[in-house]
Design a protein around this motif. Structure first.
Motif, PDB file in Angstrom:
ATOM      1  N   ALA A 150     -10.650  75.703  18.896  1.00 44.30           N
ATOM      2  CA  ALA A 150      -9.246  75.705  19.319  1.00 44.30           C
ATOM      3  C   ALA A 150      -8.357  76.348  18.264  1.00 44.30           C
ATOM      4  O   ALA A 150      -7.389  77.050  18.591  1.00 44.30           O
ATOM      5  N   ARG A 158      -6.402  78.574  24.854  1.00 44.41           N
ATOM      6  CA  ARG A 158      -7.181  77.492  24.243  1.00 44.41           C
ATOM      7  C   ARG A 158      -8.045  76.763  25.264  1.00 44.41           C
ATOM      8  O   ARG A 158      -9.165  76.347  24.958  1.00 44.41           O
ATOM      9  N   GLY A 159      -7.542  76.573  26.474  1.00 40.88           N
ATOM     10  CA  GLY A 159      -8.335  75.926  27.508  1.00 40.88           C
ATOM     11  C   GLY A 159      -9.584  76.720  27.820  1.00 40.88           C
ATOM     12  O   GLY A 159     -10.686  76.166  27.964  1.00 40.88           O
ATOM     13  N   THR A 162     -12.042  76.657  24.534  1.00 38.51           N
ATOM     14  CA  THR A 162     -12.700  75.375  24.287  1.00 38.51           C
ATOM     15  C   THR A 162     -13.571  74.935  25.454  1.00 38.51           C
ATOM     16  O   THR A 162     -14.427  74.068  25.298  1.00 38.51           O
ATOM     17  N   ASP A 311      -5.126  76.719  31.438  1.00 40.23           N
ATOM     18  CA  ASP A 311      -4.185  77.572  30.708  1.00 40.23           C
ATOM     19  C   ASP A 311      -3.064  78.068  31.622  1.00 40.23           C
ATOM     20  O   ASP A 311      -1.989  78.432  31.144  1.00 40.23           O
ATOM     21  N   ALA A 480      -9.124  71.037  24.722  1.00 37.98           N
ATOM     22  CA  ALA A 480      -7.854  71.695  24.407  1.00 37.98           C
ATOM     23  C   ALA A 480      -6.718  70.690  24.383  1.00 37.98           C
ATOM     24  O   ALA A 480      -5.852  70.717  23.490  1.00 37.98           O
ATOM     25  N   GLU A 484      -4.339  69.671  21.130  1.00 44.42           N
ATOM     26  CA  GLU A 484      -2.903  69.932  21.221  1.00 44.42           C
ATOM     27  C   GLU A 484      -2.048  68.678  21.032  1.00 44.42           C
ATOM     28  O   GLU A 484      -0.839  68.773  20.778  1.00 44.42           O
ATOM     29  N   LYS A 550      -0.225  72.260  27.338  1.00 47.93           N
ATOM     30  CA  LYS A 550      -0.754  73.626  27.306  1.00 47.93           C
ATOM     31  C   LYS A 550       0.125  74.613  26.531  1.00 47.93           C
ATOM     32  O   LYS A 550      -0.368  75.615  26.018  1.00 47.93           O
TER      33      LYS A 550
END
Length: 556
Positions: A150, A158-159, A162, A311, A480, A484, A550
């Motif tokens: 990430a 990132r989604g 990961t 995402d 993700a 976050e 997100k």
């Protein structure tokens, strides 16, 4: 992404792609290997029971085998604390190199352990010790790999990035099933039962070597390196994570509103489904493993799809929808699985339902930790045989003191009081009683095993694939989202604990808890209440209190 990588990306997008592929690939390959090690045990629980818990009755032995499996999950939060702290102090890369080494060596040793017949009670003790080491190592592995990837990912992806880490758990399970099937077909079932089950554990030493070499090619996470260079690291990551209410509140919410439900959906869809097919529906092990492996192969790409979609529309809607769908559809899906995998059992259950008519005081929960208890009451004799035969039954109470009866459709068979007989007389009467009950079940259409020719394999694969897709919905975006939720200086520690309490305790104890619930009630579907309730609670709490992440800047 780190300044150096971003600069090279501005000059050459292809260079960024190659670096990103190395990061994702190296983190993922190592994590696949660790999950492979961890899940070999679950896939081989029946053989573990035979070799390490043969000193107790069959039901107790299987529960013990599942408890030993769960022991690895029980210590995962402690591994998360130990290695999470090291990861926030020492770096992501160095920490997950250590966890991989511990996991690989402990798995290799399992393949060498003597059986209960050879060294007695020392065998299961040694086995549980290896499981504890595995659990500690895995407690530090996942958080490191997910955080590492990430922190390399560009904002808005990132989604997707990961999600490849999320595939590793399923692919590790898939790899373990493939290796088991290949070993079975090579050595034969009898040899596999005797010694071949050890081979998948032993070959993990080669995978360890390859995985270590790949991970040694990595450099430290850019976010972590930047934090160190700027002197912003936490000197007390445990205190900063859990002794400050602002962060602790997010940790608790991440557990009850995110990872607890994700965990039970994951383990129901990929592990309990396998236990259910093999143990409850009496499908032979090779066929059960093959069907689950095919479903995993079909469903696995949806991890990336769900990660990519998160995402675009957010992590929260996808994860909560997966939990809600699981809670609403598990009962009909597992009943469909019964009809497809063992249609004779489904037909017999519908046409000739079984009821145990007994004084509740005459019935005990047949769990014998030391293997010395003889279950010889009229109720226990009836229930122990039905459990061993994989027959679902209802309970009907009668007045105190009456001898238990088993009703199969319109036929009623009285049990007998074994506690009043000598040991020799009891053995003779039990054998005759079980033969009579077995014949009555056979006459009513209850099969001893699922008939391979009558399995509706396409329907079984469809249901199993749907269960896997639920898994991809809850699991694909979760890494993700966890990353976050927390700042860089305590991210490894903070995200690892709720993840491993959720997956280690809520998820890891699911097979044991569900099987015990089935054993206690006689209803093969009763164990599903556990994941249904947890998934429903997570869906409600997550929707009401969890924020969308997100668009969070993880370096802010």
């Amino acid at each position: 992404m780190a300044d150096a990588v971003a600069t090279s990306g501005a000059k050459n997008g292809e260079t960024v792609q190659r670096k990103d592929a190395l990061v994702i690939g190296a983190a993922s390959v190592g994590t696949v290997f660790e999950w492979y090690d961890f899940y070999l045990y679950g896939s081989l629980a029946t053989y573990i029971t035979h070799h390490f818990f043969s000193g107790v009755n069959e039901t107790t032995g299987y529960i013990f085998a599942l408890l030993a499996f769960a022991a690895g999950f029980a210590v995962r939060p402690f591994g998360a604390l130990v290695f999470g702290r090291l990861g926030d102090l020492w770096g992501r890369k160095n920490t997950f190199l250590v966890t991989m080494l511990l996991m690989g060596l402990s798995t290799f040793v399992v393949g060498l352990l003597p059986s209960y017949e050879q060294i007695g009670v020392a065998a299961p003790i040694a086995l549980v010790l290896m499981r504890l080491i595995q659990g500690l190592a895995l407690g530090g592995e996942y958080g490191g790999a997910a955080t590492y990837v990430a922190e390399h990912a560009p904002h808005g992806r990132r989604g997707f990035y990961t999600s490849f880490i999320q595939i590793t758990a399923t692919f590790g399970l898939f790899l373990s099933l493939v290796v088991i099937l290949a070993t079975r077909s090579t050595v034969g079932e009898d040899a596999f039962q005797a010694f071949g089950w050890r081979i998948p554990f032993l070959i993990s030493i080669a995978l360890l070597g390859v995985s270590l070499w790949i991970r040694l090619q990595l450099s430290e996470s850019p976010s972590f390196q930047k934090m160190v260079d700027e002197g912003k690291g936490s000197k007390q990551p445990l205190k900063d994570s859990f002794a400050r209410w602002g962060n602790l509140k997010i940790v608790i919410l991440a557990l009850v509103g995110l990872t607890a439900g994700q965990a039970v959906v994951w383990y129901t869809g990929q592990f309990y489904a396998l236990f259910f097919i093999e143990k409850m529906l009496k499908v032979d092990g090779a066929t059960a493993n093959t069907l689950v492996a095919i479903a995993l192969l079909i469903g696995t790409p949806f991890f990336v799809v769900c990660g990519w979609l998160s995402d675009k529309i957010g992590r929260k809607p996808i994860i909560m929808l997966g939990c809600a769908l699981a809670a609403l559809t598990y009962f009909p899906l597992f009943k469909t699985l019964t009809a497809a995998a063992n249609p004779q059992l489904a037909a017999a259950t519908a046409s000739a339902p079984v009821t145990v008519i007994a004084d509740p005081a005459d019935c005990s929960f047949q769990f014998d930790p030391v293997g010395k208890t003889v279950f010889n009451t009229s109720c226990d004799l009836a229930k122990s045989y039905l459990a061993k035969a994989g027959v679902s039954y209802e309970n009907q109470p009668v007045a105190a003191g009456e001898v238990a009866e088993v009703r199969i459709g319109e036929t009623t068979l009285p049990s007998f009081r074994g506690e009043t007989l000598s040991k020799e007389q009891f053995a003779v009467e039990k054998k005759a009683w079980e033969a009579k009950l077995g014949e009555a079940l056979k006459t009513a259409g209850y099969p001893e095993k699922a008939d391979p020719a009558k399995i509706n394999k396409p329907l079984v694969i469809f249901v199993l694939t749907l269960l896997v897709i639920y898994v991809t919905m809850v699991y694909g975006p979760v890494a993700a989202m966890l990353v976050e939720l927390f700042p860089t200086n305590i991210r490894y520690t903070s995200m690892s604990l709720p993840y491993h309490i959720g997956n280690g305790w809520f998820g890891g104890f699911l097979p044991t808890t569900a099987f015990a619930m089935v054993a206690a009630t006689g209803n093969i579907y009763y164990g599903l209440w556990y994941p249904i309730v947890v998934a429903a609670v997570t869906a409600i709490i997550g929707m009401l209190f969890l924020k969308e992440t997100k668009d969070v800047d993880i370096e802010a």
